[in-house]
Write a protein that holds these residues in place. Sequence first.
Motif, PDB file in Angstrom:
ATOM      1  N   ALA A  61       0.851  -1.189   0.000  1.00 38.16           N
ATOM      2  CA  ALA A  61       0.000   0.000   0.000  1.00 38.16           C
ATOM      3  C   ALA A  61       0.884   1.236   0.000  1.00 38.16           C
ATOM      4  N   VAL A  72      -4.585   5.878  -1.936  1.00 40.18           N
ATOM      5  CA  VAL A  72      -3.799   4.700  -1.596  1.00 40.18           C
ATOM      6  C   VAL A  72      -3.806   3.760  -2.792  1.00 40.18           C
ATOM      7  N   LEU A  74      -2.916   0.067  -4.013  1.00 45.02           N
ATOM      8  CA  LEU A  74      -2.726  -1.272  -3.461  1.00 45.02           C
ATOM      9  C   LEU A  74      -2.104  -2.220  -4.472  1.00 45.02           C
ATOM     10  N   ARG A  98      -7.527  -1.206  -7.581  1.00 42.80           N
ATOM     11  CA  ARG A  98      -6.393  -1.104  -6.665  1.00 42.80           C
ATOM     12  C   ARG A  98      -6.243   0.281  -6.048  1.00 42.80           C
ATOM     13  N   VAL A 113      -0.874   5.349   6.377  1.00 40.23           N
ATOM     14  CA  VAL A 113      -1.454   4.099   5.901  1.00 40.23           C
ATOM     15  C   VAL A 113      -0.608   2.929   6.374  1.00 40.23           C
ATOM     16  N   VAL A 115      -0.778  -1.771   6.515  1.00 40.36           N
ATOM     17  CA  VAL A 115      -1.491  -3.015   6.201  1.00 40.36           C
ATOM     18  C   VAL A 115      -1.214  -4.016   7.311  1.00 40.36           C
ATOM     19  N   LEU A 126      -6.494  -3.010   5.547  1.00 37.81           N
ATOM     20  CA  LEU A 126      -5.867  -1.750   5.174  1.00 37.81           C
ATOM     21  C   LEU A 126      -6.335  -0.701   6.179  1.00 37.81           C
TER      22      LEU A 126
END
Length: 398
Positions: A61, A72, A74, A98, A113, A115, A126
């Motif tokens: 991420a 974001v 992904l 994504r 951010v 994960v 997330l």
Amino acid sequence: MSLKRRSPAAHSERPPFRPSQWFLGLLVTLTLAAAAVAAPRLGIHEGYSRLVFPLPAPTTAALKVTGQTATVTLGAALPSESGALTLVGVKAYAVQGRTVRVTLAPGHTKAKVSVLPAAGGQPARLVIDVLTSTANVPAKPTTTAKVPAIKPTVAKPAPAAVTRPASTRPLNRPLLVLDPGHGGNDSGMASQWVREEDVNLAVALLVRKKLREHGVDVIMTRSTDRHLSLNKQVDLDMRSRLATTGTVSAFVSIHTNASGPNAQGIETFYFGQPMAGQGRSTAVFENGGGQAGEALTRRMTSSAQGMLGDILAQAKLSFSRQLAQQVQANLIRATGAVSRGVRTDAFYVIRNPTTPAILIELGFGTHPVEGPKLAQPAYQERMAQAIAQALLTFLNQK
């Protein structure tokens, strides 16, 4: 004389009601019911707001904040999903493949951010944290993190007129906010029998006394004839923000109505769009009256429309409606007054609290029979007893 124009269970042994508990329960329910979609779970924390999206598996991420958009990227695609939010610092989110985009509220430009792998029975997640103050920057969440609960937010400092419980109050005691409407530079309605600010305060103080006798702590937005700000919108905002933490179980604003000599009766409101057929919005007057009240009510009406897609907001309104119905029923039973029912309207003071919030109109101070009654201590006592008992029932409190 200033007038405001208006148009027409038994106790159980369950533990006291806690807003943080029903929000957390709601979030858990949503998690189980929506594990296959990309809708976020929400958390309000001290210094930041959190959005948590379930992932099919751990992935990469990367975050980029441009203006009021946090994007974001992904390493894996998610189901498409979008919606408006009433989370502090956040206005909306959108997931497409994504890409996860979070629209930040004005004045909010920082986010983090991370994960998390699957752990503790939860899927991979997330986590997006939107900073709502310069302090309390969140650390990276641990892999044992649970579903985020609604926790206290940073509230604006309260003015001297506000009475807060001591910080050593027991954690198992319910806490309510009582708001005697108007006061100080704004007396509200006035007739030959009563002034609104006086009736509102007298009843609120009696309600506080009765709640304290049953183990409920109370914050008063005012306990004397004072305003919180000369600016009406700021005054309303300061009152409502006393109930934006997870420790407060309900917010109750108390008012007295006014209209022509034939209008009478009690009505209880929770936040929403003005109901069809009720004429000019009652909220215009409680939002400050005149052009300023009109403008603020238009904004709040638009806000009510925007809340329709927000699950957490709808949960709050559902509990607010239940509380309003209980209060209205108790008041009519105790006083024998005309019931004008439970209604929705765009009152600013009950828009912001993150807890069940209602506004009570105790009756019409302009009515030749009801006005004199509202000035009588015995009648005020009956109304206060009815309101307090409804709140105790709502809280499942003895």
